[in-house]
Scaffold this motif. Structure first.
Motif, PDB file in Angstrom:
ATOM      1  N   LEU A 139       0.840  -1.192   0.000  1.00  0.00           N
ATOM      2  CA  LEU A 139       0.000   0.000   0.000  1.00  0.00           C
ATOM      3  C   LEU A 139       0.875   1.242   0.000  1.00  0.00           C
ATOM      4  CD1 LEU A 139      -2.611  -1.168   2.627  1.00  0.00           C
ATOM      5  CD2 LEU A 139      -2.823  -1.193   0.145  1.00  0.00           C
ATOM      6  N   ARG A 140       0.353   2.301  -0.540  1.00  0.00           N
ATOM      7  CA  ARG A 140       1.093   3.571  -0.560  1.00  0.00           C
ATOM      8  C   ARG A 140       0.958   4.267   0.779  1.00  0.00           C
ATOM      9  NH1 ARG A 140      -0.385   6.116  -6.466  1.00  0.00           N
ATOM     10  NH2 ARG A 140       0.716   4.519  -7.643  1.00  0.00           N
ATOM     11  N   ARG A 141       2.027   4.929   1.155  1.00  0.00           N
ATOM     12  CA  ARG A 141       2.013   5.729   2.371  1.00  0.00           C
ATOM     13  C   ARG A 141       2.765   7.022   2.085  1.00  0.00           C
ATOM     14  NH1 ARG A 141       5.900   1.762   2.894  1.00  0.00           N
ATOM     15  NH2 ARG A 141       7.966   2.462   3.518  1.00  0.00           N
ATOM     16  N   THR A 142       2.540   8.018   2.918  1.00  0.00           N
ATOM     17  CA  THR A 142       3.226   9.298   2.759  1.00  0.00           C
ATOM     18  C   THR A 142       4.250   9.437   3.871  1.00  0.00           C
ATOM     19  OG1 THR A 142       1.249  10.269   1.775  1.00  0.00           O
ATOM     20  CG2 THR A 142       2.903  11.792   2.608  1.00  0.00           C
ATOM     21  N   GLU A 143       5.455   9.846   3.500  1.00  0.00           N
ATOM     22  CA  GLU A 143       6.526  10.085   4.464  1.00  0.00           C
ATOM     23  C   GLU A 143       7.097  11.470   4.216  1.00  0.00           C
ATOM     24  OE1 GLU A 143       9.523   7.055   4.555  1.00  0.00           O
ATOM     25  OE2 GLU A 143       8.043   5.441   4.609  1.00  0.00           O
ATOM     26  N   VAL A 144       7.635  12.082   5.263  1.00  0.00           N
ATOM     27  CA  VAL A 144       8.253  13.400   5.151  1.00  0.00           C
ATOM     28  C   VAL A 144       9.755  13.243   5.359  1.00  0.00           C
ATOM     29  CG1 VAL A 144       8.362  15.731   6.104  1.00  0.00           C
ATOM     30  CG2 VAL A 144       6.165  14.533   5.978  1.00  0.00           C
ATOM     31  N   ARG A 145      10.518  13.756   4.413  1.00  0.00           N
ATOM     32  CA  ARG A 145      11.990  13.755   4.486  1.00  0.00           C
ATOM     33  C   ARG A 145      12.476  15.157   4.152  1.00  0.00           C
ATOM     34  NH1 ARG A 145      13.912   8.201   4.409  1.00  0.00           N
ATOM     35  NH2 ARG A 145      12.192   7.278   5.555  1.00  0.00           N
ATOM     36  N   ARG A 146      13.279  15.706   5.028  1.00  0.00           N
ATOM     37  CA  ARG A 146      13.860  17.046   4.826  1.00  0.00           C
ATOM     38  C   ARG A 146      12.800  18.076   4.428  1.00  0.00           C
ATOM     39  NH1 ARG A 146      16.919  14.251   1.286  1.00  0.00           N
ATOM     40  NH2 ARG A 146      18.425  12.945   2.321  1.00  0.00           N
ATOM     41  N   GLY A 147      11.635  18.008   5.092  1.00  0.00           N
ATOM     42  CA  GLY A 147      10.590  18.988   4.867  1.00  0.00           C
ATOM     43  C   GLY A 147       9.742  18.772   3.626  1.00  0.00           C
ATOM     44  N   ARG A 148       9.954  17.694   2.885  1.00  0.00           N
ATOM     45  CA  ARG A 148       9.154  17.406   1.694  1.00  0.00           C
ATOM     46  C   ARG A 148       8.376  16.120   1.896  1.00  0.00           C
ATOM     47  NH1 ARG A 148      11.891  17.632  -3.871  1.00  0.00           N
ATOM     48  NH2 ARG A 148       9.682  17.635  -4.417  1.00  0.00           N
ATOM     49  N   GLN A 158      14.351  -8.716  -5.990  1.00  0.00           N
ATOM     50  CA  GLN A 158      14.652  -8.140  -4.679  1.00  0.00           C
ATOM     51  C   GLN A 158      13.572  -7.125  -4.307  1.00  0.00           C
ATOM     52  OE1 GLN A 158      18.327  -5.955  -4.275  1.00  0.00           O
ATOM     53  NE2 GLN A 158      18.270  -6.144  -2.053  1.00  0.00           N
ATOM     54  N   ALA A 159      12.969  -7.320  -3.142  1.00  0.00           N
ATOM     55  CA  ALA A 159      11.963  -6.375  -2.653  1.00  0.00           C
ATOM     56  C   ALA A 159      12.625  -5.022  -2.432  1.00  0.00           C
ATOM     57  CB  ALA A 159      11.350  -6.884  -1.357  1.00  0.00           C
ATOM     58  N   HIS A 160      11.885  -3.943  -2.713  1.00  0.00           N
ATOM     59  CA  HIS A 160      12.413  -2.595  -2.557  1.00  0.00           C
ATOM     60  C   HIS A 160      11.245  -1.621  -2.465  1.00  0.00           C
ATOM     61  CE1 HIS A 160      11.937  -3.180  -6.930  1.00  0.00           C
ATOM     62  NE2 HIS A 160      11.752  -1.868  -7.021  1.00  0.00           N
ATOM     63  N   VAL A 161      11.511  -0.321  -2.485  1.00  0.00           N
ATOM     64  CA  VAL A 161      10.448   0.681  -2.443  1.00  0.00           C
ATOM     65  C   VAL A 161      10.532   1.588  -3.659  1.00  0.00           C
ATOM     66  CG1 VAL A 161      10.165   0.715   0.064  1.00  0.00           C
ATOM     67  CG2 VAL A 161      11.796   2.271  -0.995  1.00  0.00           C
ATOM     68  N   VAL A 162       9.365   2.096  -4.064  1.00  0.00           N
ATOM     69  CA  VAL A 162       9.278   3.108  -5.111  1.00  0.00           C
ATOM     70  C   VAL A 162       8.879   4.403  -4.420  1.00  0.00           C
ATOM     71  CG1 VAL A 162       8.071   3.843  -7.193  1.00  0.00           C
ATOM     72  CG2 VAL A 162       8.603   1.437  -6.848  1.00  0.00           C
ATOM     73  N   VAL A 163       9.589   5.492  -4.742  1.00  0.00           N
ATOM     74  CA  VAL A 163       9.384   6.767  -4.064  1.00  0.00           C
ATOM     75  C   VAL A 163       9.181   7.863  -5.104  1.00  0.00           C
ATOM     76  CG1 VAL A 163      10.447   8.442  -2.501  1.00  0.00           C
ATOM     77  CG2 VAL A 163      10.900   5.999  -2.191  1.00  0.00           C
ATOM     78  N   PHE A 164       8.170   8.714  -4.861  1.00  0.00           N
ATOM     79  CA  PHE A 164       7.999   9.897  -5.700  1.00  0.00           C
ATOM     80  C   PHE A 164       7.440  11.027  -4.862  1.00  0.00           C
ATOM     81  CE2 PHE A 164       4.321   7.187  -6.358  1.00  0.00           C
ATOM     82  CZ  PHE A 164       3.239   8.039  -6.236  1.00  0.00           C
ATOM     83  N   SER A 165       7.668  12.242  -5.324  1.00  0.00           N
ATOM     84  CA  SER A 165       7.242  13.435  -4.597  1.00  0.00           C
ATOM     85  C   SER A 165       5.729  13.478  -4.496  1.00  0.00           C
ATOM     86  CB  SER A 165       7.756  14.684  -5.315  1.00  0.00           C
ATOM     87  OG  SER A 165       7.270  15.838  -4.687  1.00  0.00           O
ATOM     88  N   ALA A 166       5.232  13.709  -3.288  1.00  0.00           N
ATOM     89  CA  ALA A 166       3.787  13.777  -3.074  1.00  0.00           C
ATOM     90  C   ALA A 166       3.244  15.163  -3.355  1.00  0.00           C
ATOM     91  CB  ALA A 166       3.455  13.364  -1.637  1.00  0.00           C
ATOM     92  N   HIS A 175      16.565  -0.320   2.659  1.00  0.00           N
ATOM     93  CA  HIS A 175      17.503   0.191   3.659  1.00  0.00           C
ATOM     94  C   HIS A 175      17.992   1.587   3.295  1.00  0.00           C
ATOM     95  CE1 HIS A 175      20.752   0.334   6.556  1.00  0.00           C
ATOM     96  NE2 HIS A 175      21.551   0.683   5.580  1.00  0.00           N
ATOM     97  N   CYS A 176      18.321   1.798   2.036  1.00  0.00           N
ATOM     98  CA  CYS A 176      18.811   3.123   1.614  1.00  0.00           C
ATOM     99  C   CYS A 176      17.755   4.196   1.858  1.00  0.00           C
ATOM    100  CB  CYS A 176      19.218   3.091   0.149  1.00  0.00           C
ATOM    101  SG  CYS A 176      20.671   2.068  -0.191  1.00  0.00           S
ATOM    102  N   TRP A 177      16.487   3.878   1.574  1.00  0.00           N
ATOM    103  CA  TRP A 177      15.427   4.856   1.805  1.00  0.00           C
ATOM    104  C   TRP A 177      15.268   5.141   3.293  1.00  0.00           C
ATOM    105  CZ3 TRP A 177      13.241   8.795  -0.107  1.00  0.00           C
ATOM    106  CH2 TRP A 177      12.077   9.302   0.444  1.00  0.00           C
ATOM    107  N   ARG A 178      15.360   4.124   4.139  1.00  0.00           N
ATOM    108  CA  ARG A 178      15.221   4.327   5.592  1.00  0.00           C
ATOM    109  C   ARG A 178      16.275   5.275   6.137  1.00  0.00           C
ATOM    110  NH1 ARG A 178      13.828  -1.170   5.740  1.00  0.00           N
ATOM    111  NH2 ARG A 178      15.962  -1.768   6.232  1.00  0.00           N
ATOM    112  N   ILE A 179      17.494   5.219   5.596  1.00  0.00           N
ATOM    113  CA  ILE A 179      18.574   6.056   6.141  1.00  0.00           C
ATOM    114  C   ILE A 179      18.770   7.367   5.365  1.00  0.00           C
ATOM    115  CG2 ILE A 179      19.767   4.082   7.129  1.00  0.00           C
ATOM    116  CD1 ILE A 179      21.787   4.293   4.804  1.00  0.00           C
ATOM    117  N   ALA A 180      17.991   7.550   4.295  1.00  0.00           N
ATOM    118  CA  ALA A 180      18.134   8.757   3.464  1.00  0.00           C
ATOM    119  C   ALA A 180      17.705  10.004   4.228  1.00  0.00           C
ATOM    120  CB  ALA A 180      17.314   8.622   2.199  1.00  0.00           C
TER     121      ALA A 180
END
Length: 94
Positions: A24-33, A62-70, A89-94
């Motif tokens: 499912l899609r979720r929204t996350e905030v990183r560096r104010g975006r 390999q399981a991974h995540v897709v990320v785009f600007s909300a 893992h890279c997204w979690r620590i970004a």
């Protein structure tokens, strides 16, 4: 007086198991975006991508995540066109 069941008037929509397995899609905030993040299961990972976090390949299967600007100022279509595939893992620590 009996209870009204409002569900009888709704159209039946079958459960989409592929979508659930895909994540499912979720929204996350990183560096104010705000970013939209969606899990990609190993079964649905059918192409090789380069992770923008580490510049290493995400191989097929390999399981991974897709990320785009909300909040892309050009709209949802532009945001989806600019999506990136990240190692989880890279997204979690970004």
């Amino acid at each position: 007086m009996g209870r009204r069941n409002s569900r009888r008037n709704r159209e039946f929509v079958p459960l989409d198991l592929d979508r659930i397995r895909g994540g499912l899609r979720r929204t996350e905030v990183r560096r104010g975006r705000e970013y939209t993040v969606q899990q990609v299961s190993a079964e649905r990972a059918i192409k090789v991508y380069t992770c923008p976090g580490c510049n290493l390949e995400i191989p097929v299967g390999q399981a991974h995540v897709v990320v785009f600007s909300a909040d892309n100022i050009m709209g949802d279509d532009a945001a989806i066109a600019d999506r990136r595939h990240w190692h989880s893992h890279c997204w979690r620590i970004a």
